[in-house]
Design a protein around this motif. Structure first.
Motif, PDB file in Angstrom:
ATOM      1  N   MET A 128      -2.006   9.464  -4.999  1.00 43.63           N
ATOM      2  CA  MET A 128      -2.072  10.775  -5.144  1.00 43.63           C
ATOM      3  C   MET A 128      -0.689  11.607  -4.808  1.00 43.63           C
ATOM      4  O   MET A 128      -0.078  11.359  -3.853  1.00 43.63           O
ATOM      5  CB  MET A 128      -3.210  11.773  -4.303  1.00 43.63           C
ATOM      6  CG  MET A 128      -4.580  11.065  -4.513  1.00 43.63           C
ATOM      7  SD  MET A 128      -5.147  11.561  -6.205  1.00 43.63           S
ATOM      8  CE  MET A 128      -5.425  13.182  -6.166  1.00 43.63           C
ATOM      9  N   LEU A 129      -0.194  12.328  -5.767  1.00 43.83           N
ATOM     10  CA  LEU A 129       1.076  13.016  -5.723  1.00 43.83           C
ATOM     11  C   LEU A 129       0.740  14.466  -6.062  1.00 43.83           C
ATOM     12  O   LEU A 129      -0.259  14.767  -6.714  1.00 43.83           O
ATOM     13  CB  LEU A 129       2.216  12.345  -6.465  1.00 43.83           C
ATOM     14  CG  LEU A 129       2.770  11.213  -6.084  1.00 43.83           C
ATOM     15  CD1 LEU A 129       3.785  10.578  -7.064  1.00 43.83           C
ATOM     16  CD2 LEU A 129       3.398  11.429  -4.736  1.00 43.83           C
ATOM     17  N   PRO A 130       1.527  15.321  -5.330  1.00 45.76           N
ATOM     18  CA  PRO A 130       1.640  16.570  -5.707  1.00 45.76           C
ATOM     19  C   PRO A 130       2.038  16.927  -7.179  1.00 45.76           C
ATOM     20  O   PRO A 130       3.049  16.193  -7.554  1.00 45.76           O
ATOM     21  CB  PRO A 130       2.420  17.582  -4.697  1.00 45.76           C
ATOM     22  CG  PRO A 130       2.914  16.508  -3.793  1.00 45.76           C
ATOM     23  CD  PRO A 130       2.515  14.961  -4.240  1.00 45.76           C
ATOM     24  N   ALA A 131       1.424  17.976  -7.847  1.00 42.69           N
ATOM     25  CA  ALA A 131       1.959  18.243  -9.409  1.00 42.69           C
ATOM     26  C   ALA A 131       3.296  18.621  -9.278  1.00 42.69           C
ATOM     27  O   ALA A 131       4.007  18.201 -10.289  1.00 42.69           O
ATOM     28  CB  ALA A 131       0.972  19.052 -10.163  1.00 42.69           C
TER      29      ALA A 131
ATOM     30  N   TRP B 263       0.783  -1.307  -0.092  1.00 48.68           N
ATOM     31  CA  TRP B 263       0.160  -0.162  -0.057  1.00 48.68           C
ATOM     32  C   TRP B 263       0.959   1.184  -0.039  1.00 48.68           C
ATOM     33  O   TRP B 263       2.065   1.336   0.713  1.00 48.68           O
ATOM     34  CB  TRP B 263      -0.740   0.159   1.361  1.00 48.68           C
ATOM     35  CG  TRP B 263      -1.834  -1.141   1.277  1.00 48.68           C
ATOM     36  CD1 TRP B 263      -3.206  -1.114   1.361  1.00 48.68           C
ATOM     37  CD2 TRP B 263      -1.443  -2.487   1.912  1.00 48.68           C
ATOM     38  NE1 TRP B 263      -3.869  -2.450   1.393  1.00 48.68           N
ATOM     39  CE2 TRP B 263      -2.526  -3.143   1.827  1.00 48.68           C
ATOM     40  CE3 TRP B 263      -0.382  -2.997   2.214  1.00 48.68           C
ATOM     41  CZ2 TRP B 263      -2.835  -4.497   2.240  1.00 48.68           C
ATOM     42  CZ3 TRP B 263      -0.337  -4.523   2.703  1.00 48.68           C
ATOM     43  CH2 TRP B 263      -1.745  -5.027   2.557  1.00 48.68           C
ATOM     44  N   VAL B 264       0.390   2.065  -0.585  1.00 43.90           N
ATOM     45  CA  VAL B 264       0.996   3.651  -0.483  1.00 43.90           C
ATOM     46  C   VAL B 264      -0.005   4.678  -0.237  1.00 43.90           C
ATOM     47  O   VAL B 264      -0.919   4.761  -0.887  1.00 43.90           O
ATOM     48  CB  VAL B 264       1.566   3.979  -2.037  1.00 43.90           C
ATOM     49  CG1 VAL B 264       2.302   5.123  -1.890  1.00 43.90           C
ATOM     50  CG2 VAL B 264       2.618   2.917  -2.531  1.00 43.90           C
TER      51      VAL B 264
ATOM     52  N   LEU C 295       9.067  15.600   0.724  1.00 38.99           N
ATOM     53  CA  LEU C 295       7.987  14.989   0.122  1.00 38.99           C
ATOM     54  C   LEU C 295       7.929  13.381   0.679  1.00 38.99           C
ATOM     55  O   LEU C 295       9.098  12.754   0.165  1.00 38.99           O
ATOM     56  CB  LEU C 295       7.730  14.830  -1.313  1.00 38.99           C
ATOM     57  CG  LEU C 295       6.415  14.473  -2.004  1.00 38.99           C
ATOM     58  CD1 LEU C 295       5.187  14.755  -1.289  1.00 38.99           C
ATOM     59  CD2 LEU C 295       6.599  14.495  -3.366  1.00 38.99           C
ATOM     60  N   THR C 296       7.301  13.123   1.306  1.00 42.83           N
ATOM     61  CA  THR C 296       7.535  11.306   1.617  1.00 42.83           C
ATOM     62  C   THR C 296       5.974  10.703   1.303  1.00 42.83           C
ATOM     63  O   THR C 296       4.929  11.432   1.247  1.00 42.83           O
ATOM     64  CB  THR C 296       7.824  11.259   2.983  1.00 42.83           C
ATOM     65  OG1 THR C 296       6.620  11.871   3.728  1.00 42.83           O
ATOM     66  CG2 THR C 296       8.973  11.709   3.359  1.00 42.83           C
ATOM     67  N   VAL C 297       5.980   9.485   1.291  1.00 46.84           N
ATOM     68  CA  VAL C 297       4.854   8.579   1.365  1.00 46.84           C
ATOM     69  C   VAL C 297       4.961   7.675   2.210  1.00 46.84           C
ATOM     70  O   VAL C 297       6.167   7.081   2.748  1.00 46.84           O
ATOM     71  CB  VAL C 297       4.462   7.975  -0.325  1.00 46.84           C
ATOM     72  CG1 VAL C 297       4.296   9.014  -1.140  1.00 46.84           C
ATOM     73  CG2 VAL C 297       5.675   7.179  -0.615  1.00 46.84           C
TER      74      VAL C 297
END
Length: 174
Positions: free
Chosen positions: A63-66, A43-44, A72-74
């Motif tokens: 979902m990622l920022p454009a 899972w992410v 930035l992490t997940v």
């Protein structure tokens, strides 16, 4: 403090910080683990990506920022199945997303040393990046552990252990 809030409200100013535009991207898992181990579920950020493999399967969507931003992490959660020892274990880590200029498919590499590498790219299976402190040197095995380590009829499913990637110490030869 109350006066500041009243001033902001009366002038029509929005005190909120701007939100990043979020983009839905496909997720692909790359399994670099030895033949007897596999990532059967991961899972992410809570989005189920199912089985990691050789990089050919993609599910929708995380979902990622454009636009990439520092820090930035997940959140990655994964299950390691040990087909030889018939065990499994759950793992979780906060993983940095490598710098990207254009948001693209999310590639999640599960490396032999237990690390996870996350790259957003539109250009095939990313293997190395000049900013990467942990380059991927692990090969992508062509494996089918469910065929190499078949279960006998009626044999129980995997049992949970602390770390299925470690060899079982049960007296069996490996």
């Amino acid at each position: 403090m109350v006066i500041l809030l009243l001033v902001l409200a009366s002038t029509g100013c929005d005190a909120r910080l701007p939100q990043d535009e979020m983009v839905g991207v496909g997720i692909t898992g790359i399994d670099h683990l030895p033949d007897h181990l596999s990532i059967q579920d991961f899972w992410v950020n809570g989005y189920n990506a199912f089985r990691a493999g050789q990089g050919s399967g993609t599910v929708c969507c995380a979902m990622l920022p454009a636009h990439w931003r520092p820090g930035l992490t997940v959140q990655v959660r994964w299950e390691i199945d040990n087909w030889r020892d018939k065990t499994y274990s759950m793992h979780e880590a906060t993983v940095p997303v490598e710098r990207y200029d254009e948001v693209g498919r999310l590639w999640v590499h599960f490396l032999k040393d237990g690390l996870v590498r996350v790259v957003s790219s539109n250009y095939g299976v990313p293997v190395d990046h000049p900013d990467n402190k942990h380059p991927v040197t692990d090969s992508i095995p062509q494996k089918e552990p469910w065929k190499m380590y078949p279960r006998s009829e009626g044999e129980p499913l995997f049992r949970e252990v602390e770390d299925a990637s470690k060899e079982a110490d049960d007296g069996r030869d490996h």
